[in-house]
Motif scaffolding. Sequence first.
Motif, PDB file in Angstrom:
ATOM      1  N   PHE A  85       9.832 -19.298 -99.139  1.00 56.58           N
ATOM      2  CA  PHE A  85       9.644 -19.855 -97.802  1.00 56.58           C
ATOM      3  C   PHE A  85      10.994 -20.240 -97.194  1.00 56.58           C
ATOM      4  O   PHE A  85      11.887 -20.721 -97.900  1.00 56.58           O
ATOM      5  CB  PHE A  85       8.781 -21.114 -97.851  1.00 56.58           C
ATOM      6  CG  PHE A  85       7.322 -20.868 -98.064  1.00 56.58           C
ATOM      7  CD1 PHE A  85       6.503 -20.533 -97.004  1.00 56.58           C
ATOM      8  CD2 PHE A  85       6.762 -20.976 -99.333  1.00 56.58           C
ATOM      9  CE1 PHE A  85       5.141 -20.305 -97.202  1.00 56.58           C
ATOM     10  CE2 PHE A  85       5.412 -20.764 -99.537  1.00 56.58           C
ATOM     11  CZ  PHE A  85       4.596 -20.424 -98.468  1.00 56.58           C
ATOM     12  N   GLY A  86      11.100 -20.060 -95.896  1.00 57.23           N
ATOM     13  CA  GLY A  86      12.326 -20.449 -95.219  1.00 57.23           C
ATOM     14  C   GLY A  86      12.076 -20.771 -93.763  1.00 57.23           C
ATOM     15  O   GLY A  86      10.945 -20.829 -93.289  1.00 57.23           O
ATOM     16  N   THR A  87      13.147 -20.992 -93.058  1.00 57.74           N
ATOM     17  CA  THR A  87      13.117 -21.148 -91.609  1.00 57.74           C
ATOM     18  C   THR A  87      14.398 -20.530 -91.078  1.00 57.74           C
ATOM     19  O   THR A  87      15.266 -20.136 -91.861  1.00 57.74           O
ATOM     20  CB  THR A  87      12.966 -22.624 -91.201  1.00 57.74           C
ATOM     21  OG1 THR A  87      12.760 -22.705 -89.783  1.00 57.74           O
ATOM     22  CG2 THR A  87      14.187 -23.441 -91.580  1.00 57.74           C
TER      23      THR A  87
ATOM     24  N   LEU B  18      17.116 -29.189 -93.746  1.00 53.98           N
ATOM     25  CA  LEU B  18      16.534 -28.056 -94.469  1.00 53.98           C
ATOM     26  C   LEU B  18      16.095 -28.488 -95.866  1.00 53.98           C
ATOM     27  O   LEU B  18      15.033 -28.071 -96.355  1.00 53.98           O
ATOM     28  CB  LEU B  18      17.553 -26.922 -94.566  1.00 53.98           C
ATOM     29  CG  LEU B  18      17.921 -26.225 -93.256  1.00 53.98           C
ATOM     30  CD1 LEU B  18      19.161 -25.350 -93.441  1.00 53.98           C
ATOM     31  CD2 LEU B  18      16.752 -25.376 -92.744  1.00 53.98           C
TER      32      LEU B  18
ATOM     33  N   VAL C  49      12.804 -25.840 -98.161  1.00 56.48           N
ATOM     34  CA  VAL C  49      12.810 -24.385 -98.029  1.00 56.48           C
ATOM     35  C   VAL C  49      13.597 -23.732 -99.165  1.00 56.48           C
ATOM     36  O   VAL C  49      14.525 -24.322 -99.728  1.00 56.48           O
ATOM     37  CB  VAL C  49      13.399 -23.938 -96.672  1.00 56.48           C
ATOM     38  CG1 VAL C  49      12.492 -24.367 -95.535  1.00 56.48           C
ATOM     39  CG2 VAL C  49      14.811 -24.479 -96.470  1.00 56.48           C
ATOM     40  N   ASP C  50      13.207 -22.506 -99.478  1.00 53.64           N
ATOM     41  CA  ASP C  50      13.935 -21.707-100.471  1.00 53.64           C
ATOM     42  C   ASP C  50      15.166 -21.057 -99.853  1.00 53.64           C
ATOM     43  O   ASP C  50      16.178 -20.861-100.528  1.00 53.64           O
ATOM     44  CB  ASP C  50      13.029 -20.617-101.046  1.00 53.64           C
ATOM     45  CG  ASP C  50      11.807 -21.193-101.737  1.00 53.64           C
ATOM     46  OD1 ASP C  50      11.994 -21.929-102.714  1.00 53.64           O
ATOM     47  OD2 ASP C  50      10.675 -20.913-101.286  1.00 53.64           O
TER      48      ASP C  50
ATOM     49  N   TYR D 173      17.458 -20.185 -95.912  1.00 57.11           N
ATOM     50  CA  TYR D 173      17.719 -20.428 -94.493  1.00 57.11           C
ATOM     51  C   TYR D 173      18.252 -19.136 -93.903  1.00 57.11           C
ATOM     52  O   TYR D 173      19.274 -18.615 -94.343  1.00 57.11           O
ATOM     53  CB  TYR D 173      18.731 -21.552 -94.319  1.00 57.11           C
ATOM     54  CG  TYR D 173      19.152 -21.817 -92.886  1.00 57.11           C
ATOM     55  CD1 TYR D 173      18.213 -21.940 -91.872  1.00 57.11           C
ATOM     56  CD2 TYR D 173      20.505 -21.961 -92.557  1.00 57.11           C
ATOM     57  CE1 TYR D 173      18.606 -22.198 -90.557  1.00 57.11           C
ATOM     58  CE2 TYR D 173      20.901 -22.234 -91.250  1.00 57.11           C
ATOM     59  CZ  TYR D 173      19.947 -22.339 -90.252  1.00 57.11           C
ATOM     60  OH  TYR D 173      20.331 -22.592 -88.956  1.00 57.11           O
TER      61      TYR D 173
ATOM     62  N   ILE E 296      19.684 -23.947-101.538  1.00 57.95           N
ATOM     63  CA  ILE E 296      19.062 -23.172-100.457  1.00 57.95           C
ATOM     64  C   ILE E 296      19.797 -21.841-100.353  1.00 57.95           C
ATOM     65  O   ILE E 296      21.029 -21.808-100.231  1.00 57.95           O
ATOM     66  CB  ILE E 296      19.134 -23.931 -99.118  1.00 57.95           C
ATOM     67  CG1 ILE E 296      18.390 -25.271 -99.227  1.00 57.95           C
ATOM     68  CG2 ILE E 296      18.548 -23.090 -97.985  1.00 57.95           C
ATOM     69  CD1 ILE E 296      18.643 -26.212 -98.065  1.00 57.95           C
TER      70      ILE E 296
ATOM     71  N   THR F  68       9.338 -16.766 -92.956  1.00 62.79           N
ATOM     72  CA  THR F  68      10.313 -17.559 -92.195  1.00 62.79           C
ATOM     73  C   THR F  68       9.627 -18.202 -90.997  1.00 62.79           C
ATOM     74  O   THR F  68       9.167 -17.496 -90.088  1.00 62.79           O
ATOM     75  CB  THR F  68      11.466 -16.671 -91.687  1.00 62.79           C
ATOM     76  OG1 THR F  68      11.963 -15.876 -92.759  1.00 62.79           O
ATOM     77  CG2 THR F  68      12.573 -17.517 -91.099  1.00 62.79           C
TER      78      THR F  68
ATOM     79  N   TYR G  69       4.602 -28.201 -92.700  1.00 61.99           N
ATOM     80  CA  TYR G  69       5.268 -27.071 -93.365  1.00 61.99           C
ATOM     81  C   TYR G  69       5.825 -27.520 -94.723  1.00 61.99           C
ATOM     82  O   TYR G  69       5.693 -26.808 -95.727  1.00 61.99           O
ATOM     83  CB  TYR G  69       6.380 -26.527 -92.469  1.00 61.99           C
ATOM     84  CG  TYR G  69       6.927 -25.188 -92.891  1.00 61.99           C
ATOM     85  CD1 TYR G  69       6.091 -24.106 -93.132  1.00 61.99           C
ATOM     86  CD2 TYR G  69       8.300 -24.995 -93.043  1.00 61.99           C
ATOM     87  CE1 TYR G  69       6.598 -22.868 -93.506  1.00 61.99           C
ATOM     88  CE2 TYR G  69       8.824 -23.764 -93.418  1.00 61.99           C
ATOM     89  CZ  TYR G  69       7.959 -22.704 -93.644  1.00 61.99           C
ATOM     90  OH  TYR G  69       8.472 -21.476 -94.027  1.00 61.99           O
ATOM     91  N   LYS G  70       6.415 -28.697 -94.758  1.00 63.52           N
ATOM     92  CA  LYS G  70       6.924 -29.258 -96.016  1.00 63.52           C
ATOM     93  C   LYS G  70       5.790 -29.363 -97.048  1.00 63.52           C
ATOM     94  O   LYS G  70       5.967 -29.031 -98.225  1.00 63.52           O
ATOM     95  CB  LYS G  70       7.527 -30.636 -95.742  1.00 63.52           C
ATOM     96  CG  LYS G  70       8.024 -31.408 -96.959  1.00 63.52           C
ATOM     97  CD  LYS G  70       8.494 -32.794 -96.541  1.00 63.52           C
ATOM     98  CE  LYS G  70       8.891 -33.653 -97.720  1.00 63.52           C
ATOM     99  NZ  LYS G  70      10.175 -33.238 -98.306  1.00 63.52           N
TER     100      LYS G  70
ATOM    101  N   LEU H   3       4.813 -25.922 -98.407  1.00 62.82           N
ATOM    102  CA  LEU H   3       5.812 -25.438 -99.368  1.00 62.82           C
ATOM    103  C   LEU H   3       5.684 -26.149-100.715  1.00 62.82           C
ATOM    104  O   LEU H   3       5.860 -25.523-101.771  1.00 62.82           O
ATOM    105  CB  LEU H   3       7.216 -25.633 -98.809  1.00 62.82           C
ATOM    106  CG  LEU H   3       7.775 -24.504 -97.937  1.00 62.82           C
ATOM    107  CD1 LEU H   3       6.876 -24.170 -96.769  1.00 62.82           C
ATOM    108  CD2 LEU H   3       9.176 -24.833 -97.442  1.00 62.82           C
TER     109      LEU H   3
END
Length: 516
Positions: free
Chosen positions: A37-39, A94, A99-100, A102, A140, A445, A486-487, A490
Motif C-alpha cells: 500500500f502507498g500514496t 507517511l 504506507v509501504d 511513497y 518506506i 496507491t 486508510y491507516k 493498512l
Amino acid sequence: MLVESMVFTVMKSLVFLYSLICVCYGREYTFPADFQFGTGTSAYQVEGAWNVGGKGESNWDRLTHTNPEAIADQSNGDIACDTYSKTKQDVQLLKFLGVDFYRFSISWTRILPNGKTDYINPDGIRYYSDLIDELLANNITPMVTMYHWDLPQTLEEEGGWTNLALVDYFTEYANILFERFGDRVKTWITFNEASHICHFGYGGDLIAPMLKDKVAAYQCGKTVILAHAKVYHLYNERYREVQKGRIGISQHIIWFDPMEKYYKDVNAAQSALEYTFGWLVHPIFTKKGGYPPTMIASVEAASKKDNLPSSRLVDLTTEEIELIKGTADFLGVNHYTTASCSHIGDEEIHPGLFYYADADASCVSDFTEEGAASFWLKVIPSGFRKALNWIKDQYNNPEVIITENGFSNFGHLINDCRRIYYYNAYLEELLKAVHEDGCKVTGFTAWSFMDNFEWRSGYFERFGLFAVDFEKPDRPRTAKMSAHIYKHILRERKIDWKYTPEGFPECEWLRVKDEL
C-alpha cells in the motif's frame, strides 16, 4: 434422525447464505500478505520552489505565468504545498499512515534546468537524494515517476513530445536518475498516464501545452512509447544486474460500458478502451506488439472522413515494434471512474469529446450517479473490477500496481465521508478481482497524499488524505478522516465499514450525498 437431518440442512443453507453475503460484500477477503500500500504525489503539484535552488522553467511554469486564465482559480504551483522545504515533516505523515511505499515524481527541470545534460543541478540531486534517504530511514520504499507532465520549457520550444529528439533527451535524463538514485530506488515508472500527455496536452487543451492538434497527439504517442522503451533497454543493459530494480509505465483507464446493449455501442466501448488505454499498452504487453488493430482501423477511417490523404496515426516500423515489446516489468494503472459510450457513425460529436472521435465513440459520464468535486468523477465501483479483468484478459494477466485511485472534494474538508465510502467500495472491488478473478494486482496507491494543485482546476478540487491550508504561508497539513480510515485498512489489511476513528463523527453511509 429426520429432524436432525433437516436442522443440519437448514444450518448448511444458512452457512452458505452467510458465505455468499460475505463474498458479495468482500467482507471475508483480506489483502494478501505481500500486497503493498502507498500514496502519491507529483512534483509540479506539490513541490513549489519553482525557481529556487537552480531549478529551470517547466511548461507548467510557463503556462500558469503567461496564461493564468487557463486555470480555474488563476492559481499556479509556485508554492503549492511547499514539499520542497518539508521533507522530514511529510515523511513523518507517511509514517503515521503506515504506507509501504511513497510514489513521487522527479521534476526534470530540477535535475536538468534546460532539459539537457550539459548542466546537472546539484541542488536538485541533493533534494531528491535527501527525500529518498529519509523515506528509507523510515522503512518506506520510494517509487519514482520520471515524468509526470512537467516538461522543461526549453524542450517544449523544440516541439515537445512531437519531436523525436526527445527520445534521446529523455534517455539521457533517465540515465542520470539511475546513476544518482538507482542504488536506493528499485521501482521506476517512466511516464504517468502516457496517453494523457498526448491526447490532452497535444491533441487537446486539458493540460500543458494545450496544443489542440490531433496530428501532434499521434506524433507525441510515438515519441513517448519509444522513449519508454529506450529507457527500459538502457536499464537492462547497464544497471539492472547491479541495482536489481524494475521499470514500468503508468496508464489511466476509464472503464467504458456500452450506452445500450446494441452491438454498435458495445463495439464503441471496446474501441474507446483500445484508443485511450490500449494505445500505449498494447505495444508493450502483447506478443504481436504494435498499436491495437481496432485503433489503427478507427483512426484511419476517421482520417478519411476528414479528407486526409493518410491516417493521422504515426506508424511504428517493424524494428520499433520489436524494440518496444516486453519493455515493462509491471503495469501501473490509474483508475477513478466509469463512463458510457455510444457509436457515433456519421453524427457530429460534441466538441468537448474530441479525443474519442477517432475511436468512433461518444463517451460521457453518467450524471445520475453519485459524483465527486471533479465533474467527470462518478462513483461506480463495479467498473474497477471490470477494468482489471479486461486488462487481465487483454494482456495475459500482467502484474498490475494501482498507481492512482482517489476522490475529490471542494474546500478544506476534514470529515470526508464520501472519500471514505469511495475507498472502501473501490478496494472491495479490487479484493474481488484478486480473490475471485485471479487478477495479479500487487499494490495500491491512494491518490493523493495531500491536497495540491489540481492542474487546470487549480485548488478547487482536492484529492488529499491530508488537507493543506493554502491560505497560510507555512501550508499546515491536517489528517482528514480518510487518512485515519486508510491507516486502519493498512494495519488490519481488510475493509471494515463499521470502523470510525476516535475523535471523528460516525459517517451515515446512506446520507453522504449532502456533504458538498
